[in-house]
Scaffold this motif. Structure first.
Motif, PDB file in Angstrom:
ATOM      1  N   LEU A   1      -2.476  -1.534  -4.390  1.00 42.73           N
ATOM      2  CA  LEU A   1      -3.432  -2.222  -4.095  1.00 42.73           C
ATOM      3  C   LEU A   1      -4.646  -2.259  -5.005  1.00 42.73           C
ATOM      4  CD1 LEU A   1      -3.403  -1.848  -0.223  1.00 42.73           C
ATOM      5  CD2 LEU A   1      -2.792  -3.684  -1.316  1.00 42.73           C
ATOM      6  N   TRP A   2      -5.754  -3.166  -4.977  1.00 39.54           N
ATOM      7  CA  TRP A   2      -7.174  -3.014  -5.449  1.00 39.54           C
ATOM      8  C   TRP A   2      -7.071  -2.860  -7.121  1.00 39.54           C
ATOM      9  CZ3 TRP A   2      -7.576   2.234  -2.723  1.00 39.54           C
ATOM     10  CH2 TRP A   2      -7.240   1.991  -1.182  1.00 39.54           C
TER      11      TRP A   2
ATOM     12  N   THR B   1      -3.865 -11.065 -15.184  1.00 36.44           N
ATOM     13  CA  THR B   1      -3.441  -9.745 -14.207  1.00 36.44           C
ATOM     14  C   THR B   1      -2.268 -10.293 -13.356  1.00 36.44           C
ATOM     15  OG1 THR B   1      -5.724  -9.101 -14.135  1.00 36.44           O
ATOM     16  CG2 THR B   1      -4.434  -8.386 -12.443  1.00 36.44           C
ATOM     17  N   VAL B   2      -1.397  -9.287 -13.253  1.00 35.33           N
ATOM     18  CA  VAL B   2      -0.318  -9.443 -12.105  1.00 35.33           C
ATOM     19  C   VAL B   2      -0.390  -8.329 -11.418  1.00 35.33           C
ATOM     20  CG1 VAL B   2       2.195  -9.319 -11.695  1.00 35.33           C
ATOM     21  CG2 VAL B   2       1.435 -10.762 -13.632  1.00 35.33           C
ATOM     22  N   ILE B   3      -0.188  -8.590 -10.111  1.00 32.61           N
ATOM     23  CA  ILE B   3      -0.428  -7.465  -8.996  1.00 32.61           C
ATOM     24  C   ILE B   3       1.151  -7.383  -8.171  1.00 32.61           C
ATOM     25  CG2 ILE B   3      -2.795  -7.689  -8.621  1.00 32.61           C
ATOM     26  CD1 ILE B   3      -2.392  -8.755  -6.064  1.00 32.61           C
ATOM     27  N   THR B   4       1.225  -6.344  -7.508  1.00 33.15           N
ATOM     28  CA  THR B   4       2.431  -6.273  -6.727  1.00 33.15           C
ATOM     29  C   THR B   4       1.870  -5.879  -5.236  1.00 33.15           C
ATOM     30  OG1 THR B   4       3.985  -5.210  -8.259  1.00 33.15           O
ATOM     31  CG2 THR B   4       4.464  -4.920  -5.982  1.00 33.15           C
ATOM     32  N   LEU B   5       2.093  -6.938  -4.386  1.00 33.25           N
ATOM     33  CA  LEU B   5       1.633  -6.881  -2.876  1.00 33.25           C
ATOM     34  C   LEU B   5       2.836  -6.469  -2.037  1.00 33.25           C
ATOM     35  CD1 LEU B   5      -0.788  -7.277  -0.708  1.00 33.25           C
ATOM     36  CD2 LEU B   5       0.062  -9.604  -0.775  1.00 33.25           C
ATOM     37  N   HIS B   6       3.115  -5.246  -1.585  1.00 30.50           N
ATOM     38  CA  HIS B   6       4.284  -4.726  -0.998  1.00 30.50           C
ATOM     39  C   HIS B   6       4.087  -5.039   0.568  1.00 30.50           C
ATOM     40  CE1 HIS B   6       5.582  -2.272  -4.562  1.00 30.50           C
ATOM     41  NE2 HIS B   6       4.112  -1.948  -4.567  1.00 30.50           N
ATOM     42  N   ASP B   7       3.162  -5.271   1.044  1.00 25.28           N
ATOM     43  CA  ASP B   7       2.916  -5.835   2.643  1.00 25.28           C
ATOM     44  C   ASP B   7       1.678  -6.049   2.959  1.00 25.28           C
ATOM     45  OD1 ASP B   7       1.675  -3.109   3.352  1.00 25.28           O
ATOM     46  OD2 ASP B   7       3.663  -2.010   2.721  1.00 25.28           O
TER      47      ASP B   7
ATOM     48  N   ARG C   1     -11.002   0.378   5.284  1.00 23.51           N
ATOM     49  CA  ARG C   1     -12.210  -0.280   4.617  1.00 23.51           C
ATOM     50  C   ARG C   1     -12.237  -0.792   3.074  1.00 23.51           C
ATOM     51  NH1 ARG C   1     -14.853   3.490   7.812  1.00 23.51           N
ATOM     52  NH2 ARG C   1     -15.277   5.004   6.183  1.00 23.51           N
ATOM     53  N   GLU C   2     -11.597   0.121   2.467  1.00 27.35           N
ATOM     54  CA  GLU C   2     -11.337  -0.329   1.056  1.00 27.35           C
ATOM     55  C   GLU C   2     -10.315  -1.394   0.797  1.00 27.35           C
ATOM     56  OE1 GLU C   2     -12.557   1.465  -2.036  1.00 27.35           O
ATOM     57  OE2 GLU C   2     -14.107   1.388  -0.503  1.00 27.35           O
ATOM     58  N   ILE C   3      -9.327  -1.139   1.540  1.00 24.35           N
ATOM     59  CA  ILE C   3      -8.499  -2.479   1.548  1.00 24.35           C
ATOM     60  C   ILE C   3      -9.172  -3.733   1.774  1.00 24.35           C
ATOM     61  CG2 ILE C   3      -6.361  -3.535   2.647  1.00 24.35           C
ATOM     62  CD1 ILE C   3      -5.077  -0.683   3.178  1.00 24.35           C
ATOM     63  N   GLU C   4      -9.876  -3.728   2.785  1.00 23.00           N
ATOM     64  CA  GLU C   4     -10.598  -4.980   3.252  1.00 23.00           C
ATOM     65  C   GLU C   4     -11.563  -5.291   2.244  1.00 23.00           C
ATOM     66  OE1 GLU C   4     -12.011  -3.818   6.881  1.00 23.00           O
ATOM     67  OE2 GLU C   4     -10.348  -4.573   7.952  1.00 23.00           O
ATOM     68  N   ARG C   5     -12.183  -4.382   1.647  1.00 17.34           N
ATOM     69  CA  ARG C   5     -13.330  -4.986   0.413  1.00 17.34           C
ATOM     70  C   ARG C   5     -12.504  -5.319  -0.947  1.00 17.34           C
ATOM     71  NH1 ARG C   5     -15.400  -0.779  -1.942  1.00 17.34           N
ATOM     72  NH2 ARG C   5     -17.078  -2.081  -2.795  1.00 17.34           N
ATOM     73  N   ARG C   6     -11.342  -4.953  -1.150  1.00 19.14           N
ATOM     74  CA  ARG C   6     -10.836  -5.132  -2.526  1.00 19.14           C
ATOM     75  C   ARG C   6      -9.656  -6.034  -2.768  1.00 19.14           C
ATOM     76  NH1 ARG C   6     -13.603  -1.976  -5.995  1.00 19.14           N
ATOM     77  NH2 ARG C   6     -14.877  -0.026  -5.085  1.00 19.14           N
ATOM     78  N   LEU C   7      -8.916  -6.090  -1.549  1.00 15.52           N
ATOM     79  CA  LEU C   7      -7.529  -6.824  -1.818  1.00 15.52           C
ATOM     80  C   LEU C   7      -7.679  -8.183  -1.741  1.00 15.52           C
ATOM     81  CD1 LEU C   7      -4.566  -6.653  -1.662  1.00 15.52           C
ATOM     82  CD2 LEU C   7      -4.481  -6.861   0.618  1.00 15.52           C
ATOM     83  N   THR C   8      -8.427  -9.105  -1.062  1.00 19.32           N
ATOM     84  CA  THR C   8      -8.735 -10.184  -1.085  1.00 19.32           C
ATOM     85  C   THR C   8      -9.079 -10.671  -2.344  1.00 19.32           C
ATOM     86  OG1 THR C   8      -8.981 -10.605   1.131  1.00 19.32           O
ATOM     87  CG2 THR C   8      -9.554 -12.386  -0.233  1.00 19.32           C
ATOM     88  N   ASP C   9     -10.154 -10.169  -3.002  1.00 20.65           N
ATOM     89  CA  ASP C   9     -10.649 -10.480  -4.289  1.00 20.65           C
ATOM     90  C   ASP C   9      -9.509 -10.405  -5.464  1.00 20.65           C
ATOM     91  OD1 ASP C   9     -12.622 -10.963  -6.437  1.00 20.65           O
ATOM     92  OD2 ASP C   9     -12.264  -9.018  -6.902  1.00 20.65           O
ATOM     93  N   GLY C  10      -8.684  -9.233  -5.447  1.00 23.98           N
ATOM     94  CA  GLY C  10      -7.554  -8.864  -6.286  1.00 23.98           C
ATOM     95  C   GLY C  10      -6.497  -9.813  -6.257  1.00 23.98           C
TER      96      GLY C  10
END
Length: 376
Positions: free
Chosen positions: A97-98, A106-112, A128-137
Motif C-alpha cells: 500500500l501507499w 508507477t505500478v502498484i500491487t493491490l493484494h486485498d 487511518r493511513e490506508i484511508e488517507r493514501r490508498l485511493t490516491d495511489g
C-alpha cells in the motif's frame, strides 16, 4: 528497464506480502530486461536482505503512540527515495500500500481490500493511513497488479476504474513447499511433540480476520481421544487483538490439545506443513491465501472457507466450510481422519492444482506489466 521496487516491508518478519516481495525479486532476476533497484526505506540496495525475525524493531509499537509519527517517517522515506530518482529509474513498483511520489510511470500491487470489508480488524492508526493514501495511489498508478481476479473485480467497482488498468498476477509457491518423507521432517516434528499426519495446522498472524477462533471451537468439539491424538498447532506472529483468543485457548492449552508455535523460521514451517493431517484455514477474507497454495504443494489437504479469492487458489482440491459454523469444520476434520481414501484424493488434487502456480509465471506477468506501463 531499471525498476525501483519498494522493499521496505522486508525489514519486518516475512508474512504474506513480505514473502511476495522476496520471491518476486528473486524470480525477476531471470527476466533479462529487468534491473531492480531495491528501496529499503533509508537507502538503496541491489540484493535482498536477510529475513527478519520477530522483535526486529522495538520502535514500531512506540511509533503508533506518537501523533504524526507515520507522517514523519513517510516524509523521511520520500526524501531518501527522491535521492535516487535521477539515477536512471524508468518505473516505480510499489508492492504494497501507499506508493511514494514518483515523477514517472508507477505500478502498484493491490493484494486485498481488507480495510473496507473488515475495518475492525485493522489497528486504528494503520486504518487511518490506508484511508488517507490508498485511493490516491490507485488513481496515480498506470497499472494495478492483483493476486487474484476476485480482488481485481472488487477494486474496479470500488475505485471506478476500467478493467484495462488491472493485471492479475497469481502468486507462486517456493521450492521449500514440497512433499517430504516422514523421516526427513522427524526432527522438527519431534521438537513440537507431534508425529507425521497426526496434527492439524493453522498458519496466520493472530488477528481477527484469520478467524482462528473457529478452528479452536471446532477442534474442541472433537472427541477427547481424537483431540489428544490430533492436536491443533497454530503458527503465526502475535497480531492485533491477540487477547481475543484467551478464553478459547486456556483450557485447550492446559490440556496440551492446542499449541501456539509463534513465528517460525521458513524451513520449520515448510516441514510442519508437509507433515500435517491438513491445513485449517478458516479466514474470513483473503486476496489470495498463500498458505493454501503452500499446503497443497506440500501434499497436505486444505480446509478453507469459500470466501473471497480462496476458491481461485484451491478450486476443487479444497474442503470447504462455513466461516461461522464450527460443526462444519469439525466434520471436515473428522472426514480427513476417518476416510483415508478421501484424504489421499484431496492430497493428489492439491498437488495437481499447485502445479498451475509458480513465481516464474508471476514474474513474467509482472515484467509484461512493467513494459505495458512504460508504453512498450
Amino acid at each position: 528497464m531499471r525498476i525501483a521496487l519498494n522493499a521496505r516491508i522486508l525489514q519486518a518478519p516475512r508474512t504474506g506480502i513480505g514473502h511476495y516481495v522476496a520471491e518476486l525479486v528473486s524470480a525477476l532476476a531471470h527476466e533479462p530486461d529487468v534491473e531492480l533497484a531495491l528501496f529499503h526505506g533509508w537507502g538503496w540496495s541491489s540484493v535482498l536482505p536477510e529475513a527478519a525475525m520477530p522483535g526486529y524493531s522495538r520502535l514500531t509499537p512506540l511509533l503508533r503512540q506518537i501523533p504524526g509519527a507515520y507522517q514523519a517517517r513517510r516524509w523521511l522515506e520520500q526524501r531518501r527515495f527522491d535521492q535516487n530518482q535521477t539515477q536512471g529509474i524508468d518505473l516505480y513498483h510499489e508492492p504494497s500500500l501507499w506508493p511514494l511520489a514518483f515523477n514517472g510511470p508507477t505500478v502498484i500491487t493491490l493484494h486485498d481490500l481488507t480495510h473496507l470489508h473488515y475495518p475492525d480488524t485493522q489497528p486504528p492508526a494503520r486504518l487511518r493511513e490506508i484511508e488517507r493514501r490508498l485511493t490516491d495511489g490507485v488513481q496515480r498508478a498506470r497499472l494495478i497488479l492483483t493476486d487474484s481476479q476476485y480482488v481485481a473485480d472488487e477494486a474496479q467497482a470500488c475505485f471506478g476504474l476500467p478493467a484495462e488498468r488491472f493485471v492479475v498476477a497469481p502468486l507462486g509457491v517456493a521450492a521449500r513447499f514440497r512433499p517430504r518423507a516422514p523421516e526427513a521432517i522427524n526432527q522438527v516434528l519431534k521438537a513440537h511433540g507431534v508425529e507425521a499426519r497426526e496434527y492439524f495446522l493453522c498458519v496466520g498472524t493472530l488477528e481477527p480476520r484469520k478467524n482462528l477462533t473457529l478452528a479452536l471451537r471446532a477442534h474442541a468439539r472433537l472427541p477427547e481421544t481424537v483431540r489428544q491424538r490430533f492436536p491443533l498447532l497454530i503458527a503465526g506472529m502475535a497480531g492485533w487483538q491477540r487477547d481475543q483468543f484467551n478464553d478459547e485457548l486456556r483450557a485447550s492449552l492446559a490440556a496440551g490439545q492446542v499449541c501456539l508455535l509463534g513465528y517460525l523460521p521458513d524451513e520449520d514451517l515448510a516441514q510442519l506443513l508437509a507433515g500435517a493431517r491438513a491445513l485449517v484455514f478458516p479466514s474470513l477474507y483473503e486476496g489470495f491465501g498463500l498458505p493454501v497454495l503452500e499446503a497443497m504443494a506440500s501434499g497436505t489437504p486444505v480446509i478453507l472457507t469459500r470466501h473471497s479469492a480462496m476458491p481461485e487458489v484451491a478450486a476443487d482440491a479444497g474442503n470447504y466450510i462455513e466461516p461461522d459454523d464450527p460443526d462444519t469444520l469439525r466434520d471436515a476434520m473428522t472426514l480427513l481422519i476417518d476416510d483415508p481414501a478421501h484424504w489421499q484424493a484431496c492430497r493428489e488434487a492439491g498437488l495437481q492444482r499447485a502445479k498451475l502456480f509458480s513465481w516464474e509465471r508471476c514474474a513474467k506477468v509482472t515484467a509484461r506489466a512493467y513494459r505495458q506501463a512504460m508504453g512498450d
